[in-house]
Design a protein around this motif. Structure first.
Motif, mmCIF file in Angstrom:
data_model
loop_
_atom_site.group_PDB
_atom_site.id
_atom_site.type_symbol
_atom_site.label_atom_id
_atom_site.label_comp_id
_atom_site.label_asym_id
_atom_site.label_seq_id
_atom_site.Cartn_x
_atom_site.Cartn_y
_atom_site.Cartn_z
ATOM 1 N N ALA A 1 -47.039 -16.860 25.759
ATOM 2 C CA ALA A 1 -45.790 -16.159 26.064
ATOM 3 C C ALA A 1 -44.703 -17.118 26.536
ATOM 4 O O ALA A 1 -43.509 -16.860 26.349
ATOM 5 N N LYS A 2 -45.097 -18.253 27.131
ATOM 6 C CA LYS A 2 -44.105 -19.228 27.590
ATOM 7 C C LYS A 2 -43.394 -19.861 26.401
ATOM 8 O O LYS A 2 -42.178 -20.076 26.426
ATOM 9 N N LEU A 3 -44.153 -20.167 25.360
ATOM 10 C CA LEU A 3 -43.551 -20.726 24.154
ATOM 11 C C LEU A 3 -42.626 -19.710 23.496
ATOM 12 O O LEU A 3 -41.504 -20.044 23.080
ATOM 13 N N LEU A 4 -43.071 -18.475 23.403
ATOM 14 C CA LEU A 4 -42.265 -17.427 22.788
ATOM 15 C C LEU A 4 -40.973 -17.200 23.574
ATOM 16 O O LEU A 4 -39.903 -17.025 22.986
ATOM 17 N N ALA A 5 -41.080 -17.211 24.894
ATOM 18 C CA ALA A 5 -39.895 -17.013 25.733
ATOM 19 C C ALA A 5 -38.899 -18.147 25.528
ATOM 20 O O ALA A 5 -37.684 -17.924 25.481
ATOM 21 N N TYR A 6 -39.416 -19.363 25.411
ATOM 22 C CA TYR A 6 -38.526 -20.501 25.203
ATOM 23 C C TYR A 6 -37.809 -20.380 23.854
ATOM 24 O O TYR A 6 -36.588 -20.578 23.767
ATOM 25 N N LEU A 7 -38.553 -20.052 22.810
ATOM 26 C CA LEU A 7 -37.940 -19.904 21.495
ATOM 27 C C LEU A 7 -36.963 -18.740 21.466
ATOM 28 O O LEU A 7 -35.899 -18.833 20.843
ATOM 29 N N ASP A 8 -37.320 -17.651 22.133
ATOM 30 C CA ASP A 8 -36.399 -16.513 22.204
ATOM 31 C C ASP A 8 -35.084 -16.937 22.840
ATOM 32 O O ASP A 8 -33.995 -16.579 22.371
#
Length: 229
Positions: A110-117
């Protein structure tokens, strides 16, 4: 069109896992192996971000990052390193190469997804309505898919030109200084000279040709004409 993420890895399991994580969240993915393959895929596929698999047995991650950050066409492309246990020593080389973000594994996806978002899924703007689009005359920009059309024809822009044009379209008629365009288009803490900005504006103008909609203001910067084009 889904935002495309280039995953650089020589580990099939790594690619399958993170491609699944990203695709479930609405991204598309493409795989690259070594440095040359990554550069080729970046040129041909024009991804919106690059994810590097940094393993102890290989040091291709810093090399890929350095190549991408050293090219004008890809220097603003977000590059994220996922560092495996035992490869922590690569972090200094990654920082020197200009890496945008690093995650030490294991970490919550989720940390990677949040960063990309945060990087790619842009907020809706006042003149973009509720569909995530910007319009100025016959110039239309779809923010989520990162597509730009002029008089119905799709334009092919690099990430820097896209970000500069977005800033100009968000401020039609306003004189935007070179410093403003740098802040809008380039990552933080990277020095960009006035000449570099002029080069990318020239590329943007070429993409928009024959529509001369970007006005040069001597000693001031650039502005996007508000008239119909």
């Amino acid at each position: 069109m889904k935002p495309l993420i280039l995953i650089c890895s020589q580990d099939a399991e790594f690619y399958l896992f993170f491609s699944h994580v990203l695709e479930v969240d609405g991204f598309a993915t493409v795989l690259a192996g070594g440095v040359e393959d990554a550069i080729l895929q970046t040129t041909e596929c024009e991804p919106q971000a690059v994810v590097l698999d940094c393993q102890p047995a290989t040091a291709t991650g810093p090399g890929i990052c350095a190549r991408l950050k050293g090219e004008l066409q890809t220097d603003a492309l977000p590059v994220i390193a996922l560092i495996a246990s035992g490869a922590e020593h690569q972090q200094l080389d990654l920082l020197k190469a200009g890496i945008d973000e690093t995650f030490l594994r294991p970490f919550a996806p989720a940390k990677l997804l949040a960063y990309l978002d945060g990087k790619l899924r842009t907020r809706l703007t006042p003149n973009g309505g509720n569909d995530g689009a910007l319009t100025c005359g016959q110039l239309n920009m779809e923010l989520r898919s990162r597509r730009v059309h002029c008089s119905g024809q799709q334009l092919h822009l690099g990430p820097l030109e896209f970000n500069m044009l977005r800033h100009l379209m968000e401020n039609p008629g306003k004189v935007c200084s070179r410093d403003e365009l740098v802040s809008a288009a380039w990552p933080e803490k990277i020095y960009v000279g006035p000449r570099t900005v002029d080069v990318h504006v020239s590329r943007l103008r070429k993409a928009l040709s024959p529509h001369n909609v970007i006005r040069t203001i001597r000693s001031g910067g650039y502005a996007l004409e508000e008239q119909e084009i």
